[in-house]
Design a protein around this motif. Structure first.
Motif, mmCIF file in Angstrom:
data_model
loop_
_atom_site.group_PDB
_atom_site.id
_atom_site.type_symbol
_atom_site.label_atom_id
_atom_site.label_comp_id
_atom_site.label_asym_id
_atom_site.label_seq_id
_atom_site.Cartn_x
_atom_site.Cartn_y
_atom_site.Cartn_z
ATOM 1 N N SER A 123 -4.705 -3.224 -3.000
ATOM 2 C CA SER A 123 -6.086 -3.181 -3.477
ATOM 3 C C SER A 123 -7.052 -2.966 -2.320
ATOM 4 O O SER A 123 -6.952 -3.626 -1.276
ATOM 5 C CB SER A 123 -6.461 -4.489 -4.184
ATOM 6 O OG SER A 123 -5.718 -4.653 -5.369
ATOM 7 N N ASP A 124 -7.987 -2.039 -2.504
ATOM 8 C CA ASP A 124 -9.083 -1.833 -1.563
ATOM 9 C C ASP A 124 -10.120 -2.919 -1.857
ATOM 10 O O ASP A 124 -10.827 -2.862 -2.868
ATOM 11 C CB ASP A 124 -9.683 -0.435 -1.757
ATOM 12 C CG ASP A 124 -10.843 -0.146 -0.811
ATOM 13 O OD1 ASP A 124 -11.355 -1.092 -0.175
ATOM 14 O OD2 ASP A 124 -11.250 1.031 -0.723
ATOM 15 N N THR B 216 -12.166 0.173 5.878
ATOM 16 C CA THR B 216 -11.519 -0.288 4.650
ATOM 17 C C THR B 216 -10.494 -1.376 4.951
ATOM 18 O O THR B 216 -9.797 -1.336 5.966
ATOM 19 C CB THR B 216 -10.810 0.864 3.910
ATOM 20 O OG1 THR B 216 -9.832 1.449 4.777
ATOM 21 C CG2 THR B 216 -11.808 1.932 3.478
ATOM 22 N N VAL B 217 -10.419 -2.329 4.030
ATOM 23 C CA VAL B 217 -9.428 -3.402 4.085
ATOM 24 C C VAL B 217 -8.607 -3.304 2.806
ATOM 25 O O VAL B 217 -9.133 -3.511 1.704
ATOM 26 C CB VAL B 217 -10.095 -4.785 4.186
ATOM 27 C CG1 VAL B 217 -9.035 -5.889 4.225
ATOM 28 C CG2 VAL B 217 -11.002 -4.862 5.403
ATOM 29 N N THR B 218 -7.332 -2.968 2.936
ATOM 30 C CA THR B 218 -6.441 -2.813 1.790
ATOM 31 C C THR B 218 -5.354 -3.869 1.886
ATOM 32 O O THR B 218 -4.626 -3.941 2.873
ATOM 33 C CB THR B 218 -5.809 -1.410 1.763
ATOM 34 O OG1 THR B 218 -6.841 -0.425 1.795
ATOM 35 C CG2 THR B 218 -4.968 -1.217 0.506
ATOM 36 N N ARG C 209 -16.770 -9.404 3.604
ATOM 37 C CA ARG C 209 -16.622 -7.959 3.424
ATOM 38 C C ARG C 209 -16.890 -7.228 4.725
ATOM 39 O O ARG C 209 -17.773 -7.621 5.501
ATOM 40 C CB ARG C 209 -17.569 -7.452 2.336
ATOM 41 C CG ARG C 209 -17.240 -7.980 0.938
ATOM 42 C CD ARG C 209 -18.182 -7.403 -0.096
ATOM 43 N NE ARG C 209 -17.950 -7.943 -1.430
ATOM 44 C CZ ARG C 209 -17.127 -7.403 -2.328
ATOM 45 N NH1 ARG C 209 -16.447 -6.300 -2.028
ATOM 46 N NH2 ARG C 209 -16.990 -7.953 -3.523
ATOM 47 N N SER D 139 0.840 -1.179 0.000
ATOM 48 C CA SER D 139 0.000 0.000 0.000
ATOM 49 C C SER D 139 0.875 1.229 0.000
ATOM 50 O O SER D 139 1.647 1.454 0.925
ATOM 51 C CB SER D 139 -0.898 -0.003 1.255
ATOM 52 O OG SER D 139 -1.572 1.214 1.378
ATOM 53 N N ARG E 264 -1.845 -2.413 10.747
ATOM 54 C CA ARG E 264 -0.940 -2.322 9.600
ATOM 55 C C ARG E 264 0.087 -3.431 9.725
ATOM 56 O O ARG E 264 0.727 -3.576 10.754
ATOM 57 C CB ARG E 264 -0.248 -0.959 9.560
ATOM 58 C CG ARG E 264 -1.181 0.215 9.284
ATOM 59 C CD ARG E 264 -0.470 1.529 9.500
ATOM 60 N NE ARG E 264 0.718 1.625 8.663
ATOM 61 C CZ ARG E 264 1.685 2.542 8.846
ATOM 62 N NH1 ARG E 264 1.616 3.396 9.836
ATOM 63 N NH2 ARG E 264 2.717 2.564 8.028
ATOM 64 N N GLY F 177 -12.929 -3.680 -0.686
ATOM 65 C CA GLY F 177 -14.325 -3.285 -0.726
ATOM 66 C C GLY F 177 -14.766 -2.755 -2.074
ATOM 67 O O GLY F 177 -15.968 -2.686 -2.363
ATOM 68 N N ARG F 178 -13.825 -2.402 -2.940
ATOM 69 C CA ARG F 178 -14.143 -1.858 -4.264
ATOM 70 C C ARG F 178 -14.136 -2.931 -5.358
ATOM 71 O O ARG F 178 -14.417 -2.617 -6.520
ATOM 72 C CB ARG F 178 -13.145 -0.754 -4.622
ATOM 73 C CG ARG F 178 -13.226 0.469 -3.707
ATOM 74 C CD ARG F 178 -12.218 1.535 -4.123
ATOM 75 N NE ARG F 178 -12.309 2.713 -3.289
ATOM 76 C CZ ARG F 178 -13.137 3.739 -3.510
ATOM 77 N NH1 ARG F 178 -13.942 3.713 -4.572
ATOM 78 N NH2 ARG F 178 -13.159 4.779 -2.705
ATOM 79 N N GLU G 61 -3.559 -3.623 5.450
ATOM 80 C CA GLU G 61 -3.972 -2.508 6.304
ATOM 81 C C GLU G 61 -5.488 -2.530 6.501
ATOM 82 O O GLU G 61 -6.249 -2.580 5.533
ATOM 83 C CB GLU G 61 -3.548 -1.171 5.711
ATOM 84 C CG GLU G 61 -3.907 0.005 6.603
ATOM 85 C CD GLU G 61 -3.223 1.300 6.197
ATOM 86 O OE1 GLU G 61 -3.274 2.256 6.985
ATOM 87 O OE2 GLU G 61 -2.651 1.341 5.095
ATOM 88 N N SER H 101 -8.123 -1.358 13.591
ATOM 89 C CA SER H 101 -7.150 -0.755 12.683
ATOM 90 C C SER H 101 -5.812 -1.455 12.892
ATOM 91 O O SER H 101 -5.323 -1.545 14.026
ATOM 92 C CB SER H 101 -7.000 0.745 12.938
ATOM 93 O OG SER H 101 -8.205 1.430 12.650
#
Length: 239
Positions: free
Chosen positions: A76-77, A70-72, A65, A3, A36, A79-80, A11, A34
């Motif tokens: 890549s995110d 957000t889960v990156t 999901r 990321s 990292r 959720g998208r 993350e 949260s």
């Protein structure tokens, strides 16, 4: 792969996960987590049943999901991404090891590994059989390649599952209670194999009840009631 904003390969930012229950109520599996995780780190996730361990792993794997946050992962995110995009992304970036192996029973051990490569199409076709053979050598199962999973011991099936998880050379390996059904000696062998993967530079995230396995990780994250109770690094951990 990482990321770019944080330098983390995994993350989670203010992530919650709620499951609907009968009667209209909800169960809050995760409550604003949260985290990292840098590339190459070996992380053990501990906690009692219901603490959110497997939910957290499923979110990182894109198998579930987040309700919010957000889960990156690997840039890549999640959720998208659509379900089809998630399946392709998962095949290229993740290796997942389950407690109950989940090998396809009608395929040989070698065929289970080859199918993983065929699905993703990341490894060139002419190289796949040689790669499967090398992975089976790595996990000590060269002589079991043409056998069906049902003919293998639990420890052998878990090692076969690890080989399959590495089929597409993923940078991240996730394992959910990988030694939960193994005897002490076999569990130690699986743990040693995981350490070898970390030495090669892979990121390893393991959900476990095995305190001995957890103590050899770089970092231990303890969950309780969907929250991070503690997050401690182990400078002396063997990788």
């Amino acid at each position: 792969m990482n990321s770019p904003a944080s330098g983390a390969i995994v993350e989670l930012a203010a992530v919650t996960k709620a499951y609907a229950l009968r009667g209209g109520s909800e169960f809050q599996a995760l409550r604003g987590i949260s985290l990292r995780i840098p590339a190459g780190e070996h992380v053990a996730i501990l906690g009692k049943s219901g603490s959110g361990k497997s939910t957290l792993l499923n979110l990182v794997a894109g198998l579930d999901r987040a309700s919010t946050g957000t889960v990156t992962v690997a840039g890549s995110d999640l959720g998208r991404l659509s379900e089809n995009e998630l399946a392709r992304w998962r095949g290229r970036h993740l290796g997942v090891v389950f407690q109950f192996f989940q090998l396809l029973p009608t395929l040989t051990v070698e065929e289970n590994i080859l199918l993983a490569m065929d699905f993703v199409n990341k490894i060139p076709a002419p190289q796949r059989r040689a790669r499967a053979a090398e992975l089976l050598r790595l996990v000590g199962l060269s002589d079991q390649a043409v056998k069906l999973p049902s003919t293998l011991s639990g420890g052998q099936q878990q090692r076969a599952a690890i080989a399959r998880s590495l089929a597409n050379d993923p940078p991240i390996v996730l394992a959910d209670e990988p030694t939960g059904n193994l005897d002490t000696e076999t569990a130690a062998a699986v743990d040693a194999l995981f350490h070898a993967l970390v030495r090669e530079g892979k990121t390893l995230i393991v959900v476990t009840h095995d305190s001995a396995m957890a103590k050899t990780a770089h970092r231990i994250i303890q969950l309780k009631d969907g929250l991070v109770l503690s997050d401690a690094r182990h400078n002396s951990a063997a990788a």
